[in-house]
Design a protein around this motif. Sequence first.
Motif, PDB file in Angstrom:
ATOM      1  N   VAL A 214       0.832  -1.206   0.000  1.00 18.08           N
ATOM      2  CA  VAL A 214       0.000   0.000   0.000  1.00 18.08           C
ATOM      3  C   VAL A 214       0.867   1.256   0.000  1.00 18.08           C
ATOM      4  O   VAL A 214       0.579   2.238  -0.698  1.00 18.08           O
ATOM      5  CB  VAL A 214      -0.944  -0.019   1.222  1.00 18.08           C
ATOM      6  N   LEU A 215       1.959   1.227   0.772  1.00 16.92           N
ATOM      7  CA  LEU A 215       2.855   2.390   0.824  1.00 16.92           C
ATOM      8  C   LEU A 215       3.543   2.626  -0.517  1.00 16.92           C
ATOM      9  O   LEU A 215       3.789   3.777  -0.900  1.00 16.92           O
ATOM     10  CB  LEU A 215       3.901   2.188   1.928  1.00 16.92           C
ATOM     11  N   ILE A 216       3.864   1.546  -1.226  1.00 14.60           N
ATOM     12  CA  ILE A 216       4.446   1.716  -2.558  1.00 14.60           C
ATOM     13  C   ILE A 216       3.459   2.415  -3.477  1.00 14.60           C
ATOM     14  O   ILE A 216       3.814   3.333  -4.226  1.00 14.60           O
ATOM     15  CB  ILE A 216       4.855   0.352  -3.147  1.00 14.60           C
ATOM     16  N   ASP A 217       2.192   1.985  -3.425  1.00 12.97           N
ATOM     17  CA  ASP A 217       1.170   2.639  -4.246  1.00 12.97           C
ATOM     18  C   ASP A 217       1.030   4.115  -3.876  1.00 12.97           C
ATOM     19  O   ASP A 217       0.689   4.948  -4.726  1.00 12.97           O
ATOM     20  CB  ASP A 217      -0.178   1.935  -4.054  1.00 12.97           C
ATOM     21  N   ARG A 218       1.302   4.445  -2.616  1.00 13.94           N
ATOM     22  CA  ARG A 218       1.099   5.820  -2.130  1.00 13.94           C
ATOM     23  C   ARG A 218       2.330   6.700  -2.328  1.00 13.94           C
ATOM     24  O   ARG A 218       2.239   7.809  -2.845  1.00 13.94           O
ATOM     25  CB  ARG A 218       0.715   5.780  -0.643  1.00 13.94           C
ATOM     26  N   PHE A 219       3.516   6.213  -1.944  1.00 16.23           N
ATOM     27  CA  PHE A 219       4.717   7.058  -1.930  1.00 16.23           C
ATOM     28  C   PHE A 219       5.719   6.742  -3.038  1.00 16.23           C
ATOM     29  O   PHE A 219       6.648   7.518  -3.274  1.00 16.23           O
ATOM     30  CB  PHE A 219       5.436   6.942  -0.580  1.00 16.23           C
ATOM     31  N   GLY A 220       5.571   5.613  -3.687  1.00 14.89           N
ATOM     32  CA  GLY A 220       6.508   5.246  -4.732  1.00 14.89           C
ATOM     33  C   GLY A 220       7.580   4.295  -4.233  1.00 14.89           C
ATOM     34  O   GLY A 220       7.904   4.244  -3.043  1.00 14.89           O
ATOM     35  N   ALA A 221       8.138   3.528  -5.170  1.00  8.07           N
ATOM     36  CA  ALA A 221       9.091   2.482  -4.814  1.00  8.07           C
ATOM     37  C   ALA A 221      10.435   3.038  -4.353  1.00  8.07           C
ATOM     38  O   ALA A 221      11.086   2.467  -3.479  1.00  8.07           O
ATOM     39  CB  ALA A 221       9.289   1.560  -6.008  1.00  8.07           C
ATOM     40  N   ARG A 222      10.873   4.142  -4.944  1.00  5.80           N
ATOM     41  CA  ARG A 222      12.188   4.682  -4.604  1.00  5.80           C
ATOM     42  C   ARG A 222      12.298   5.017  -3.123  1.00  5.80           C
ATOM     43  O   ARG A 222      13.283   4.664  -2.446  1.00  5.80           O
ATOM     44  CB  ARG A 222      12.446   5.932  -5.441  1.00  5.80           C
ATOM     45  N   VAL A 223      11.290   5.673  -2.568  1.00  3.30           N
ATOM     46  CA  VAL A 223      11.298   6.035  -1.149  1.00  3.30           C
ATOM     47  C   VAL A 223      11.369   4.792  -0.275  1.00  3.30           C
ATOM     48  O   VAL A 223      12.090   4.750   0.725  1.00  3.30           O
ATOM     49  CB  VAL A 223      10.045   6.871  -0.806  1.00  3.30           C
ATOM     50  N   LEU A 224      10.647   3.741  -0.674  1.00  2.00           N
ATOM     51  CA  LEU A 224      10.638   2.516   0.120  1.00  2.00           C
ATOM     52  C   LEU A 224      11.975   1.788   0.072  1.00  2.00           C
ATOM     53  O   LEU A 224      12.438   1.252   1.088  1.00  2.00           O
ATOM     54  CB  LEU A 224       9.518   1.602  -0.353  1.00  2.00           C
ATOM     55  N   VAL A 225      12.639   1.776  -1.098  1.00  2.14           N
ATOM     56  CA  VAL A 225      13.951   1.121  -1.192  1.00  2.14           C
ATOM     57  C   VAL A 225      14.963   1.829  -0.284  1.00  2.14           C
ATOM     58  O   VAL A 225      15.724   1.186   0.455  1.00  2.14           O
ATOM     59  CB  VAL A 225      14.456   1.108  -2.647  1.00  2.14           C
ATOM     60  N   VAL A 226      14.970   3.151  -0.326  1.00  6.58           N
ATOM     61  CA  VAL A 226      15.914   3.924   0.491  1.00  6.58           C
ATOM     62  C   VAL A 226      15.612   3.728   1.979  1.00  6.58           C
ATOM     63  O   VAL A 226      16.523   3.500   2.790  1.00  6.58           O
ATOM     64  CB  VAL A 226      15.868   5.413   0.101  1.00  6.58           C
ATOM     65  N   THR A 227      14.351   3.830   2.349  1.00 10.00           N
ATOM     66  CA  THR A 227      13.980   3.647   3.753  1.00 10.00           C
ATOM     67  C   THR A 227      14.367   2.254   4.240  1.00 10.00           C
ATOM     68  O   THR A 227      14.880   2.086   5.354  1.00 10.00           O
ATOM     69  CB  THR A 227      12.470   3.863   3.939  1.00 10.00           C
ATOM     70  N   GLY A 228      14.130   1.252   3.399  1.00  5.71           N
ATOM     71  CA  GLY A 228      14.503  -0.101   3.771  1.00  5.71           C
ATOM     72  C   GLY A 228      15.993  -0.258   3.987  1.00  5.71           C
ATOM     73  O   GLY A 228      16.429  -0.914   4.953  1.00  5.71           O
ATOM     74  N   ALA A 229      16.803   0.338   3.130  1.00  5.65           N
ATOM     75  CA  ALA A 229      18.257   0.244   3.280  1.00  5.65           C
ATOM     76  C   ALA A 229      18.716   0.900   4.574  1.00  5.65           C
ATOM     77  O   ALA A 229      19.605   0.392   5.275  1.00  5.65           O
ATOM     78  CB  ALA A 229      18.940   0.888   2.081  1.00  5.65           C
ATOM     79  N   VAL A 230      18.100   2.022   4.923  1.00  5.13           N
ATOM     80  CA  VAL A 230      18.459   2.712   6.177  1.00  5.13           C
ATOM     81  C   VAL A 230      18.102   1.850   7.385  1.00  5.13           C
ATOM     82  O   VAL A 230      18.898   1.703   8.331  1.00  5.13           O
ATOM     83  CB  VAL A 230      17.765   4.082   6.253  1.00  5.13           C
ATOM     84  N   LEU A 231      16.916   1.261   7.382  1.00  8.65           N
ATOM     85  CA  LEU A 231      16.502   0.426   8.506  1.00  8.65           C
ATOM     86  C   LEU A 231      17.408  -0.797   8.657  1.00  8.65           C
ATOM     87  O   LEU A 231      17.790  -1.169   9.784  1.00  8.65           O
ATOM     88  CB  LEU A 231      15.055  -0.016   8.324  1.00  8.65           C
ATOM     89  N   MET A 232      17.753  -1.435   7.545  1.00 10.00           N
ATOM     90  CA  MET A 232      18.624  -2.606   7.626  1.00 10.00           C
ATOM     91  C   MET A 232      20.017  -2.233   8.116  1.00 10.00           C
ATOM     92  O   MET A 232      20.636  -2.969   8.889  1.00 10.00           O
ATOM     93  CB  MET A 232      18.695  -3.305   6.275  1.00 10.00           C
TER      94      MET A 232
END
Length: 454
Positions: free
Chosen positions: A79-97
């Motif tokens: 749902v967040l990908i549909d809302r904010f886009g994939a790029r933001v999610l990839v970057v956020t995921g890398a930071v969390l990991m």
Amino acid sequence: MTSATATAPSAAPPAAPRGARLVLAVGTLAYGVAVLHRTSLSAAGIDASTRFGIGAGSLSTFAVLQLLVYAALQVPVGVLIDRFGARVLVVTGAVLMSAGQAGLAVATEVETAVAARILLGAGDAMTFVSVLRIVSTWFPPRRTPVLVQLVGLLGQVGQIASVFPLMALLHSRGWTTAYGSAAALGALTAVLAWLVLRDAPPGVAPPRARKPLPDVAADLRASWRHPGTRLGLYSHFATPFAGTAFVLLWGYPFLVSAQGLSPAGAGALLTLFVCSGAAIGPALGALVGRHPLRRSWLVLSIVAAQALAWAAVLAWPGRAPLPLLVVLVVAMSAGAPASMIGFDYARTSNPAGRLGGATGIVNVGGFFSALLVMLLIGVALDLQGAGTPDTYTLGAFKTAMAVQFPLWGLGVVAILRARAATRRKLAAEGFVVPPVREVLRREVAARRGGRGGE
């Protein structure tokens, strides 16, 4: 209620635009680093048991909690990908990991290590489905099945990195240096992803949707009601869990402590897992693209191959010979490429506006089954008094590994039911799936005709 506003979903281009290969390379790199983080305890299970003073059951909770977080976040992430886009999610995921690995690097207590792995699971959950969305918007549909396999399999290079370079650092420079280096790599990946990745090619509207919560829920219900989405979920449930549990946690102890292989020999088989999957994946992708109505037969064949290979290893009197272990590893390596077929079901069963949520639903399957298997193996070892590395025995591992068979049975039944429902829906829409015998007859006739025969 606020009305939904959305940008029009971007149609995949008829040909890959300029810069698509760079975007694909960086997306694949981001996923590969995520796999490195995910599997970074795979060959360090014995070291982790010693560092934190825990047994098999407690060790399994590290991976189980990580995958539980991963699975639980799949639909929200979609749902967040549909809302904010994939790029933001990839970057956020890398930071969390990266943050999770940094925490693990300095952890000396179980509670801190568990919290670190939860962070890692959350970041990992954001990566693969986001990269899939980027692939679908940058490349034409005819190339998507093969490219999805390519991303998934090249990303598994991260697993090799977790077996060899990371373990070399662990044994030469210590725990903190090894996992601190992994954290630094994650941070660099986040920067690179932010600089290079884009949700869609230039001049194409990114596929984002601003919808109120009731509309989001309605999209998820619509995705779930489509039997093709459920067929994708159950395909993803049944195919990868044996390989995931093997490479993520229990394969190395099984090969070293139960089968008597050297650490180098076990590492070689884990590397074979990746290389074999890399060879199988493109072939599967090509078959899916050529025979989209026979995807379920590919899934069922690979489930059968894994179950038969494990049955042979567990039934073998004493330690299995090396050739049989090689067969087992190759059979399991096909599970990850086969699980990608589940995403193809989601893609062909849902419109672009709800694809993120549908992909998230499918991606829950394999990680839920994997965390369940890993937990059950750890519990089974503990119940037999084999809960620590010095008490692992061949007999205990054989009993513990047998917990996989009921899940394969459950997955096959669910696939067959969902496939029947999907075919009924297609028939109601005026499309009938021809029998396998008829498809083969047509192909033979076409080939004979191509040679000038009848």
